[in-house]
Design a protein around this motif. Structure first.
Motif, PDB file in Angstrom:
ATOM      1  N   HIS A 145      35.541  39.541  31.889  1.00 50.84           N
ATOM      2  CA  HIS A 145      34.468  38.835  32.578  1.00 50.84           C
ATOM      3  C   HIS A 145      34.772  38.578  34.054  1.00 50.84           C
ATOM      4  O   HIS A 145      33.988  37.946  34.727  1.00 50.84           O
ATOM      5  CB  HIS A 145      34.176  37.500  31.888  1.00 50.84           C
ATOM      6  N   GLU A 146      35.903  39.040  34.520  1.00 52.49           N
ATOM      7  CA  GLU A 146      36.291  38.756  35.901  1.00 52.49           C
ATOM      8  C   GLU A 146      35.413  39.464  36.928  1.00 52.49           C
ATOM      9  O   GLU A 146      35.264  39.016  38.043  1.00 52.49           O
ATOM     10  CB  GLU A 146      37.752  39.147  36.163  1.00 52.49           C
ATOM     11  N   SER A 147      34.857  40.599  36.571  1.00 52.04           N
ATOM     12  CA  SER A 147      34.042  41.333  37.538  1.00 52.04           C
ATOM     13  C   SER A 147      32.575  40.952  37.391  1.00 52.04           C
ATOM     14  O   SER A 147      32.144  40.429  36.375  1.00 52.04           O
ATOM     15  CB  SER A 147      34.243  42.842  37.365  1.00 52.04           C
ATOM     16  N   SER A 148      31.806  41.200  38.441  1.00 46.90           N
ATOM     17  CA  SER A 148      30.389  40.811  38.432  1.00 46.90           C
ATOM     18  C   SER A 148      29.509  42.041  38.291  1.00 46.90           C
ATOM     19  O   SER A 148      29.942  43.165  38.525  1.00 46.90           O
ATOM     20  CB  SER A 148      30.061  40.038  39.708  1.00 46.90           C
TER      21      SER A 148
END
Length: 138
Positions: free
Chosen positions: A49-52
């Motif tokens: 979930h770290e990337s958008s």
């Protein structure tokens, strides 16, 4: 004799090994729509979930401010419904979305929005609160 053969085949202990499936990593949801010579791609990372999310038009970030749209599409845990419309001349793609996110206590917060892409640029974008009817019947 048959009975003694059956007892000889008995197993004292049965061991089952079960391995739970694990999510793919990385896992990315990808939505594509083509209209004329334009191709809109929405990429939503599910794990990690770290990337958008990314909004790409013909493989590149479109001109215009897409940051607010990408933020709307990045709500972790939300369910999204998306639709893509093509103008008759093939020069404009209209992207519509609605999302639902369950809050503590079971209440669902709904949001909806749209964005228009024309000749390599995001021409307009809007979003706001919505309701259950819009989510299920849009």
């Amino acid at each position: 004799m048959l009975l003694s053969m059956l007892f000889a085949l008995q197993v004292d202990e049965v061991v089952l090994q079960i391995r739970e499936p694990r999510p793919a990593n990385p896992w990315v949801e990808v939505f594509n729509a083509s209209c004329g010579r334009q191709r809109l791609e929405i990429r939503r990372p599910m794990r990690p979930h770290e990337s958008s999310p990314q909004v790409l038009l013909n493989g590149h970030r479109p001109r215009g401010d897409v940051a607010s749209l990408e933020a709307e599409l990045g709500e972790v845990g939300a369910a999204y419904r998306m639709s893509f419309l093509c103008s008759p001349d093939g020069e404009t793609i209209k992207f519509r979305w609605v999302s639902g996110l369950v809050q503590n206590g079971g209440q669902v917060d709904y949001r909806a929005g749209s964005a228009e892409f024309h000749l390599g640029a995001m021409a307009r974008s809007s979003s706001g609160e919505s309701n259950e009817e819009t989510f299920w019947y849009r």
